[in-house]
Design a protein around this motif. Structure first.
Motif, PDB file in Angstrom:
ATOM      1  N   GLY A  56      34.804  36.177  39.956  1.00  0.00           N
ATOM      2  CA  GLY A  56      36.211  35.793  39.864  1.00  0.00           C
ATOM      3  C   GLY A  56      36.399  34.317  39.645  1.00  0.00           C
ATOM      4  O   GLY A  56      35.593  33.647  38.996  1.00  0.00           O
ATOM      5  N   ARG A  57      37.461  33.805  40.243  1.00  0.00           N
ATOM      6  CA  ARG A  57      37.891  32.434  39.977  1.00  0.00           C
ATOM      7  C   ARG A  57      36.881  31.390  40.457  1.00  0.00           C
ATOM      8  O   ARG A  57      36.855  30.277  39.955  1.00  0.00           O
ATOM      9  CB  ARG A  57      39.271  32.192  40.617  1.00  0.00           C
ATOM     10  CG  ARG A  57      40.028  31.058  39.941  1.00  0.00           C
ATOM     11  CD  ARG A  57      41.351  30.792  40.618  1.00  0.00           C
ATOM     12  NE  ARG A  57      42.384  31.733  40.264  1.00  0.00           N
ATOM     13  CZ  ARG A  57      43.089  31.669  39.133  1.00  0.00           C
ATOM     14  NH1 ARG A  57      42.848  30.752  38.240  1.00  0.00           N
ATOM     15  NH2 ARG A  57      44.037  32.558  38.903  1.00  0.00           N
ATOM     16  N   SER A  94      43.220  38.938  45.196  1.00  0.00           N
ATOM     17  CA  SER A  94      43.459  37.501  45.122  1.00  0.00           C
ATOM     18  C   SER A  94      43.407  36.821  46.490  1.00  0.00           C
ATOM     19  O   SER A  94      43.530  35.599  46.558  1.00  0.00           O
ATOM     20  CB  SER A  94      44.807  37.223  44.447  1.00  0.00           C
ATOM     21  OG  SER A  94      44.707  37.475  43.068  1.00  0.00           O
ATOM     22  N   ASP A  95      43.224  37.586  47.569  1.00  0.00           N
ATOM     23  CA  ASP A  95      43.007  36.929  48.876  1.00  0.00           C
ATOM     24  C   ASP A  95      41.522  36.645  49.100  1.00  0.00           C
ATOM     25  O   ASP A  95      41.093  36.382  50.223  1.00  0.00           O
ATOM     26  CB  ASP A  95      43.602  37.745  50.031  1.00  0.00           C
ATOM     27  CG  ASP A  95      42.837  39.037  50.332  1.00  0.00           C
ATOM     28  OD1 ASP A  95      41.909  39.386  49.553  1.00  0.00           O
ATOM     29  OD2 ASP A  95      43.161  39.703  51.320  1.00  0.00           O
ATOM     30  N   HIS A  96      40.746  36.704  47.995  1.00  0.00           N
ATOM     31  CA  HIS A  96      39.313  36.356  47.941  1.00  0.00           C
ATOM     32  C   HIS A  96      38.418  37.475  48.460  1.00  0.00           C
ATOM     33  O   HIS A  96      37.200  37.315  48.482  1.00  0.00           O
ATOM     34  CB  HIS A  96      38.979  35.053  48.712  1.00  0.00           C
ATOM     35  CG  HIS A  96      39.938  33.930  48.493  1.00  0.00           C
ATOM     36  ND1 HIS A  96      39.867  32.747  49.200  1.00  0.00           N
ATOM     37  CD2 HIS A  96      40.994  33.796  47.649  1.00  0.00           C
ATOM     38  CE1 HIS A  96      40.841  31.931  48.799  1.00  0.00           C
ATOM     39  NE2 HIS A  96      41.530  32.548  47.867  1.00  0.00           N
ATOM     40  N   LYS A  97      39.006  38.598  48.872  1.00  0.00           N
ATOM     41  CA  LYS A  97      38.204  39.666  49.469  1.00  0.00           C
ATOM     42  C   LYS A  97      38.020  40.855  48.538  1.00  0.00           C
ATOM     43  O   LYS A  97      38.804  41.086  47.624  1.00  0.00           O
ATOM     44  CB  LYS A  97      38.863  40.145  50.766  1.00  0.00           C
ATOM     45  CG  LYS A  97      38.794  39.103  51.873  1.00  0.00           C
ATOM     46  CD  LYS A  97      39.413  39.595  53.152  1.00  0.00           C
ATOM     47  CE  LYS A  97      39.335  38.495  54.208  1.00  0.00           C
ATOM     48  NZ  LYS A  97      40.278  38.718  55.287  1.00  0.00           N
ATOM     49  N   ILE A  98      36.953  41.609  48.829  1.00  0.00           N
ATOM     50  CA  ILE A  98      36.742  42.911  48.200  1.00  0.00           C
ATOM     51  C   ILE A  98      36.852  43.933  49.309  1.00  0.00           C
ATOM     52  O   ILE A  98      36.257  43.768  50.380  1.00  0.00           O
ATOM     53  CB  ILE A  98      35.335  43.005  47.575  1.00  0.00           C
ATOM     54  CG1 ILE A  98      35.144  41.913  46.502  1.00  0.00           C
ATOM     55  CG2 ILE A  98      35.099  44.389  46.965  1.00  0.00           C
ATOM     56  CD1 ILE A  98      33.699  41.610  46.211  1.00  0.00           C
ATOM     57  N   ALA A 124      46.052  42.977  43.909  1.00  0.00           N
ATOM     58  CA  ALA A 124      44.857  43.815  43.705  1.00  0.00           C
ATOM     59  C   ALA A 124      44.504  43.678  42.224  1.00  0.00           C
ATOM     60  O   ALA A 124      45.206  44.213  41.365  1.00  0.00           O
ATOM     61  CB  ALA A 124      45.152  45.257  44.078  1.00  0.00           C
ATOM     62  N   ARG A 125      43.418  42.956  41.910  1.00  0.00           N
ATOM     63  CA  ARG A 125      43.142  42.555  40.531  1.00  0.00           C
ATOM     64  C   ARG A 125      42.219  43.490  39.773  1.00  0.00           C
ATOM     65  O   ARG A 125      42.256  43.563  38.552  1.00  0.00           O
ATOM     66  CB  ARG A 125      42.506  41.147  40.517  1.00  0.00           C
ATOM     67  CG  ARG A 125      43.372  40.043  41.076  1.00  0.00           C
ATOM     68  CD  ARG A 125      44.593  39.783  40.242  1.00  0.00           C
ATOM     69  NE  ARG A 125      44.302  39.444  38.865  1.00  0.00           N
ATOM     70  CZ  ARG A 125      44.601  38.298  38.295  1.00  0.00           C
ATOM     71  NH1 ARG A 125      45.178  37.347  38.982  1.00  0.00           N
ATOM     72  NH2 ARG A 125      44.350  38.083  37.021  1.00  0.00           N
ATOM     73  N   SER A 130      40.135  34.087  44.101  1.00  0.00           N
ATOM     74  CA  SER A 130      40.502  35.428  43.628  1.00  0.00           C
ATOM     75  C   SER A 130      39.327  36.162  42.999  1.00  0.00           C
ATOM     76  O   SER A 130      38.566  35.573  42.221  1.00  0.00           O
ATOM     77  CB  SER A 130      41.605  35.334  42.574  1.00  0.00           C
ATOM     78  OG  SER A 130      42.772  34.797  43.126  1.00  0.00           O
ATOM     79  N   VAL A 131      39.208  37.455  43.311  1.00  0.00           N
ATOM     80  CA  VAL A 131      38.180  38.316  42.714  1.00  0.00           C
ATOM     81  C   VAL A 131      38.798  39.015  41.506  1.00  0.00           C
ATOM     82  O   VAL A 131      39.761  39.765  41.647  1.00  0.00           O
ATOM     83  CB  VAL A 131      37.649  39.340  43.737  1.00  0.00           C
ATOM     84  CG1 VAL A 131      36.562  40.210  43.111  1.00  0.00           C
ATOM     85  CG2 VAL A 131      37.112  38.634  44.982  1.00  0.00           C
TER      86      VAL A 131
END
Length: 306
Positions: free
Chosen positions: A204-205, A163-167, A146-147, A187-188
Protein backbone atom coordinates in the motif's frame (compact mmCIF):
# COMPACT_ATOMS: atom_id res chain seq x y z
CA UNK A 1 23.65 -9.97 -13.19
CA UNK A 2 21.54 -9.58 -16.32
CA UNK A 3 17.86 -10.22 -15.87
CA UNK A 4 16.56 -13.35 -17.59
CA UNK A 5 13.18 -11.73 -18.09
CA UNK A 6 12.53 -10.18 -21.49
CA UNK A 7 9.84 -7.52 -21.72
CA UNK A 8 8.35 -5.99 -24.86
CA UNK A 9 5.46 -3.57 -25.16
CA UNK A 10 2.89 -5.03 -27.55
CA UNK A 11 0.21 -2.35 -27.58
CA UNK A 12 -0.98 0.91 -26.07
CA UNK A 13 -4.75 1.08 -25.70
CA UNK A 14 -6.31 4.51 -25.77
CA UNK A 15 -9.83 5.88 -25.60
CA UNK A 16 -10.42 6.56 -21.92
CA UNK A 17 -10.62 10.30 -21.21
CA UNK A 18 -9.51 10.16 -17.59
CA UNK A 19 -7.31 8.10 -15.26
CA UNK A 20 -7.84 4.37 -15.82
CA UNK A 21 -8.38 2.85 -12.37
CA UNK A 22 -9.13 -0.80 -12.85
CA UNK A 23 -8.72 -3.85 -15.08
CA UNK A 24 -10.48 -7.19 -14.56
CA UNK A 25 -10.47 -10.49 -16.44
CA UNK A 26 -13.50 -11.47 -18.49
CA UNK A 27 -14.73 -15.03 -19.06
CA UNK A 28 -12.05 -15.97 -21.60
CA UNK A 29 -8.34 -15.47 -21.06
CA UNK A 30 -7.86 -13.02 -23.97
CA UNK A 31 -10.69 -10.72 -22.85
CA UNK A 32 -10.72 -8.08 -20.12
CA UNK A 33 -12.56 -4.96 -18.98
CA UNK A 34 -11.30 -1.53 -17.96
CA UNK A 35 -12.94 1.36 -16.13
CA UNK A 36 -11.88 4.92 -15.49
CA UNK A 37 -12.59 8.31 -14.01
CA UNK A 38 -14.67 9.08 -17.11
CA UNK A 39 -17.34 6.56 -16.04
CA UNK A 40 -16.72 4.46 -19.16
CA UNK A 41 -16.46 0.68 -18.90
CA UNK A 42 -14.74 -0.86 -21.92
CA UNK A 43 -14.28 -4.46 -23.11
CA UNK A 44 -10.96 -5.35 -24.78
CA UNK A 45 -9.68 -8.35 -26.72
CA UNK A 46 -5.94 -9.13 -26.58
CA UNK A 47 -6.13 -10.77 -30.01
CA UNK A 48 -7.24 -7.41 -31.50
CA UNK A 49 -6.27 -4.93 -28.79
CA UNK A 50 -6.80 -1.69 -30.64
CA UNK A 51 -10.59 -2.01 -30.72
CA UNK A 52 -12.18 -1.40 -27.34
CA UNK A 53 -15.93 -1.78 -27.03
CA UNK A 54 -17.94 0.45 -24.72
CA UNK A 55 -20.15 -1.79 -22.56
CA UNK A 56 -21.48 0.72 -20.04
CA UNK A 57 -21.26 4.33 -19.03
CA UNK A 58 -22.07 5.63 -15.57
CA UNK A 59 -22.19 9.12 -14.11
CA UNK A 60 -19.31 8.73 -11.64
CA UNK A 61 -15.72 7.45 -11.53
CA UNK A 62 -15.36 3.67 -11.44
CA UNK A 63 -12.64 2.13 -9.26
CA UNK A 64 -14.06 -1.39 -9.08
CA UNK A 65 -15.36 -3.98 -11.56
CA UNK A 66 -15.98 -7.70 -11.34
CA UNK A 67 -17.04 -10.17 -14.03
CA UNK A 68 -19.26 -13.14 -13.13
CA UNK A 69 -18.49 -15.61 -15.96
CA UNK A 70 -21.10 -18.18 -14.89
CA UNK A 71 -23.86 -15.71 -15.81
CA UNK A 72 -21.92 -13.30 -18.04
CA UNK A 73 -22.66 -10.39 -15.76
CA UNK A 74 -20.46 -7.39 -15.07
CA UNK A 75 -20.62 -5.73 -11.66
CA UNK A 76 -19.75 -2.03 -11.73
CA UNK A 77 -18.97 -0.08 -8.58
CA UNK A 78 -20.49 3.32 -9.26
CA UNK A 79 -19.04 5.72 -6.69
CA UNK A 80 -21.69 7.35 -4.48
CA UNK A 81 -24.41 5.23 -6.13
CA UNK A 82 -23.92 1.52 -5.47
CA UNK A 83 -23.35 -1.52 -7.65
CA UNK A 84 -24.79 -1.83 -11.14
CA UNK A 85 -25.29 -5.34 -12.48
CA UNK A 86 -24.94 -5.38 -16.28
CA UNK A 87 -26.13 -8.28 -18.43
CA UNK A 88 -23.36 -8.33 -21.05
CA UNK A 89 -25.35 -10.26 -23.65
CA UNK A 90 -28.05 -7.59 -23.85
CA UNK A 91 -25.90 -4.72 -22.48
CA UNK A 92 -28.76 -3.85 -20.18
CA UNK A 93 -28.85 -3.03 -16.47
CA UNK A 94 -30.15 -6.11 -14.70
CA UNK A 95 -30.16 -4.47 -11.28
CA UNK A 96 -28.95 -1.43 -9.41
CA UNK A 97 -28.00 -2.16 -5.81
CA UNK A 98 -28.16 1.00 -3.68
CA UNK A 99 -25.37 1.24 -1.11
CA UNK A 100 -24.18 4.02 1.23
CA UNK A 101 -23.24 7.09 -0.83
CA UNK A 102 -19.48 6.55 -0.69
CA UNK A 103 -16.68 5.40 -2.98
CA UNK A 104 -16.58 1.71 -3.96
CA UNK A 105 -12.99 0.47 -3.99
CA UNK A 106 -13.25 -3.25 -4.69
CA UNK A 107 -15.77 -5.96 -5.63
CA UNK A 108 -15.29 -9.74 -5.38
CA UNK A 109 -17.96 -12.25 -6.40
CA UNK A 110 -17.28 -15.62 -4.78
CA UNK A 111 -19.41 -18.45 -6.23
CA UNK A 112 -18.18 -20.88 -3.54
CA UNK A 113 -19.84 -18.70 -0.90
CA UNK A 114 -22.75 -17.55 -3.09
CA UNK A 115 -21.83 -13.99 -2.27
CA UNK A 116 -20.50 -10.71 -3.54
CA UNK A 117 -18.26 -8.65 -1.25
CA UNK A 118 -17.95 -4.89 -1.79
CA UNK A 119 -15.28 -2.68 -0.17
CA UNK A 120 -16.68 0.72 0.73
CA UNK A 121 -15.19 4.13 1.45
CA UNK A 122 -17.09 4.19 4.74
CA UNK A 123 -15.02 1.27 6.06
CA UNK A 124 -17.87 -1.15 5.49
CA UNK A 125 -17.76 -4.44 3.61
CA UNK A 126 -21.15 -4.95 1.99
CA UNK A 127 -22.23 -8.55 1.47
CA UNK A 128 -24.67 -9.24 -1.40
CA UNK A 129 -26.39 -12.45 -2.38
CA UNK A 130 -24.80 -13.63 -5.67
CA UNK A 131 -28.11 -14.97 -7.00
CA UNK A 132 -30.38 -11.97 -6.30
CA UNK A 133 -27.83 -9.22 -5.54
CA UNK A 134 -29.87 -8.29 -2.48
CA UNK A 135 -27.85 -6.62 0.28
CA UNK A 136 -27.47 -9.07 3.18
CA UNK A 137 -25.34 -7.08 5.60
CA UNK A 138 -22.61 -4.46 5.94
CA UNK A 139 -19.73 -5.34 8.29
CA UNK A 140 -17.87 -2.34 9.63
CA UNK A 141 -14.82 -2.53 11.91
CA UNK A 142 -13.44 0.96 11.21
CA UNK A 143 -14.62 4.19 9.61
CA UNK A 144 -11.58 4.22 7.30
CA UNK A 145 -12.01 2.89 3.72
CA UNK A 146 -12.04 -0.82 2.88
CA UNK A 147 -9.69 -0.60 -0.13
CA UNK A 148 -8.98 -4.14 -1.27
CA UNK A 149 -10.44 -7.67 -1.00
CA UNK A 150 -9.01 -11.14 -1.53
CA UNK A 151 -10.64 -14.55 -1.09
CA UNK A 152 -8.87 -17.75 -0.05
CA UNK A 153 -10.83 -20.70 -1.43
CA UNK A 154 -8.87 -23.18 0.73
CA UNK A 155 -9.57 -21.55 4.09
CA UNK A 156 -12.84 -19.80 3.08
CA UNK A 157 -11.41 -16.55 4.38
CA UNK A 158 -11.83 -13.00 3.14
CA UNK A 159 -8.87 -10.64 3.56
CA UNK A 160 -9.66 -6.92 3.58
CA UNK A 161 -7.06 -4.14 3.48
CA UNK A 162 -8.07 -0.82 4.99
CA UNK A 163 -6.98 2.80 5.15
CA UNK A 164 -6.55 2.47 8.93
CA UNK A 165 -3.31 0.60 7.99
CA UNK A 166 -4.74 -2.79 9.00
CA UNK A 167 -5.64 -6.01 7.24
CA UNK A 168 -8.59 -7.90 8.68
CA UNK A 169 -9.25 -11.56 7.97
CA UNK A 170 -12.89 -12.66 8.12
CA UNK A 171 -14.62 -16.01 7.93
CA UNK A 172 -16.22 -15.54 4.50
CA UNK A 173 -19.51 -17.18 5.52
CA UNK A 174 -20.15 -15.83 9.04
CA UNK A 175 -18.11 -12.62 8.48
CA UNK A 176 -16.70 -13.17 11.93
CA UNK A 177 -13.37 -11.37 12.44
CA UNK A 178 -10.56 -13.94 12.82
CA UNK A 179 -7.34 -11.95 12.61
CA UNK A 180 -6.21 -8.34 12.59
CA UNK A 181 -2.81 -7.68 11.01
CA UNK A 182 -1.16 -4.40 11.94
CA UNK A 183 2.31 -3.98 10.39
CA UNK A 184 1.70 -1.49 7.60
CA UNK A 185 2.25 2.15 8.52
CA UNK A 186 -0.25 3.54 6.03
CA UNK A 187 -3.29 2.61 3.89
CA UNK A 188 -3.34 -0.95 2.51
CA UNK A 189 -4.20 -0.79 -1.20
CA UNK A 190 -3.75 -4.40 -2.32
CA UNK A 191 -4.01 -7.88 -0.82
CA UNK A 192 -3.51 -11.11 -2.79
CA UNK A 193 -3.50 -14.75 -1.76
CA UNK A 194 -0.99 -17.02 -3.47
CA UNK A 195 -2.69 -19.50 -5.84
CA UNK A 196 -2.14 -22.33 -3.32
CA UNK A 197 -3.71 -20.23 -0.54
CA UNK A 198 -0.66 -20.52 1.73
CA UNK A 199 0.56 -16.93 1.60
CA UNK A 200 -1.04 -13.52 1.70
CA UNK A 201 0.78 -10.61 0.06
CA UNK A 202 -0.09 -7.06 1.03
CA UNK A 203 1.06 -3.61 -0.05
CA UNK A 204 0.00 0.00 0.00
CA UNK A 205 0.90 3.59 0.64
CA UNK A 206 3.96 2.75 2.76
CA UNK A 207 5.62 1.13 -0.34
CA UNK A 208 6.27 -2.05 1.66
CA UNK A 209 5.40 -5.46 0.27
CA UNK A 210 4.57 -7.76 3.20
CA UNK A 211 4.26 -11.54 3.20
CA UNK A 212 2.00 -13.37 5.67
CA UNK A 213 1.82 -17.09 6.36
CA UNK A 214 -1.91 -17.74 5.90
CA UNK A 215 -1.60 -21.35 7.04
CA UNK A 216 0.07 -20.35 10.31
CA UNK A 217 -2.32 -17.77 11.79
CA UNK A 218 -1.01 -15.08 9.45
CA UNK A 219 2.39 -14.77 11.11
CA UNK A 220 4.51 -12.33 9.16
CA UNK A 221 7.23 -13.94 7.04
CA UNK A 222 8.94 -10.70 6.13
CA UNK A 223 8.76 -7.60 4.00
CA UNK A 224 10.60 -5.72 1.29
CA UNK A 225 10.58 -2.00 0.46
CA UNK A 226 9.37 -2.74 -3.04
CA UNK A 227 8.82 0.70 -4.61
CA UNK A 228 9.65 4.36 -4.06
CA UNK A 229 6.02 5.38 -3.58
CA UNK A 230 2.65 3.78 -2.88
CA UNK A 231 2.07 0.29 -4.28
CA UNK A 232 -1.34 0.23 -5.92
CA UNK A 233 -1.77 -3.42 -6.89
CA UNK A 234 -0.31 -6.94 -6.69
CA UNK A 235 -1.19 -9.72 -9.12
CA UNK A 236 0.06 -13.28 -9.55
CA UNK A 237 1.06 -14.77 -12.90
CA UNK A 238 -1.22 -17.52 -14.28
CA UNK A 239 1.40 -20.14 -13.31
CA UNK A 240 1.72 -18.78 -9.78
CA UNK A 241 5.52 -18.72 -10.11
CA UNK A 242 5.72 -14.94 -10.40
CA UNK A 243 3.86 -11.88 -9.27
CA UNK A 244 3.87 -8.24 -10.33
CA UNK A 245 3.45 -4.99 -8.43
CA UNK A 246 2.64 -1.53 -9.77
CA UNK A 247 3.12 1.80 -8.13
CA UNK A 248 2.57 5.51 -7.96
CA UNK A 249 6.31 5.68 -8.84
CA UNK A 250 5.21 4.91 -12.46
CA UNK A 251 6.90 1.50 -12.54
CA UNK A 252 5.82 -2.14 -12.72
CA UNK A 253 8.03 -4.75 -11.04
CA UNK A 254 8.09 -8.50 -11.70
CA UNK A 255 9.08 -10.80 -8.81
CA UNK A 256 9.87 -14.46 -8.23
CA UNK A 257 6.97 -15.76 -6.12
CA UNK A 258 9.14 -18.37 -4.37
CA UNK A 259 12.29 -16.39 -3.53
CA UNK A 260 10.75 -12.86 -3.58
CA UNK A 261 13.68 -11.73 -5.71
CA UNK A 262 13.09 -8.77 -8.01
CA UNK A 263 13.40 -9.97 -11.62
CA UNK A 264 12.47 -6.97 -13.75
CA UNK A 265 11.55 -3.30 -13.57
CA UNK A 266 9.30 -2.01 -16.36
CA UNK A 267 9.41 1.76 -16.64
CA UNK A 268 9.17 4.68 -19.04
CA UNK A 269 12.89 5.11 -19.73
CA UNK A 270 13.66 1.49 -20.56
CA UNK A 271 10.40 0.15 -21.95
CA UNK A 272 8.17 3.08 -22.90
CA UNK A 273 6.13 2.49 -19.75
CA UNK A 274 3.57 4.77 -18.14
CA UNK A 275 4.19 8.45 -17.51
CA UNK A 276 2.23 8.61 -14.27
CA UNK A 277 0.91 6.35 -11.51
CA UNK A 278 0.25 2.73 -12.55
CA UNK A 279 -3.03 1.79 -10.91
CA UNK A 280 -3.88 -1.82 -11.70
CA UNK A 281 -2.57 -4.96 -13.39
CA UNK A 282 -4.17 -7.93 -15.13
CA UNK A 283 -1.89 -10.90 -15.87
CA UNK A 284 -3.54 -12.95 -18.58
CA UNK A 285 -3.02 -16.61 -19.41
CA UNK A 286 -3.25 -15.45 -23.05
CA UNK A 287 0.42 -15.76 -24.11
CA UNK A 288 1.38 -14.71 -20.55
CA UNK A 289 0.60 -11.07 -21.35
CA UNK A 290 0.60 -8.50 -18.57
CA UNK A 291 -1.79 -5.56 -18.89
CA UNK A 292 -1.39 -2.31 -16.94
CA UNK A 293 -3.43 0.88 -16.62
CA UNK A 294 -2.49 4.33 -15.48
CA UNK A 295 -3.43 7.88 -14.56
CA UNK A 296 -1.96 8.73 -18.01
CA UNK A 297 -5.30 7.46 -19.46
CA UNK A 298 -3.69 4.56 -21.32
CA UNK A 299 -3.59 0.79 -20.97
CA UNK A 300 -0.36 -1.03 -21.92
CA UNK A 301 -0.02 -4.66 -22.98
CA UNK A 302 3.33 -6.32 -22.20
CA UNK A 303 4.89 -9.50 -23.46
CA UNK A 304 6.71 -11.06 -20.48
CA UNK A 305 9.11 -13.80 -21.49
CA UNK A 306 10.92 -15.89 -18.88
Amino acid sequence: MASKVQVAKLATLTGHRDSVYTLVPAGEEHLFFSAAGDGMVVAWDLTAPENGELVARVSASVYALHHVPQRNLLLIGQNQEGVQVIDLASKSILKSVPLPKVAIFDIKAVPEEGRVYVGLGSGGVAVLDLETFELQTIIRKTDKSARTLAYNKYSHELAVGYSDHKIRIFDAQSMELKYELASHTNSVFSVAFSPDGKLLLSAGRDAHLRVWNAGKNYTEKGYVIAHMYAINHITYSPSGDYFATCSMDKSIKVWDAHTFKLLKVIDKVRHGGHGTSVNKLFWSAHQNQLVSCSDDRTISVWDINF
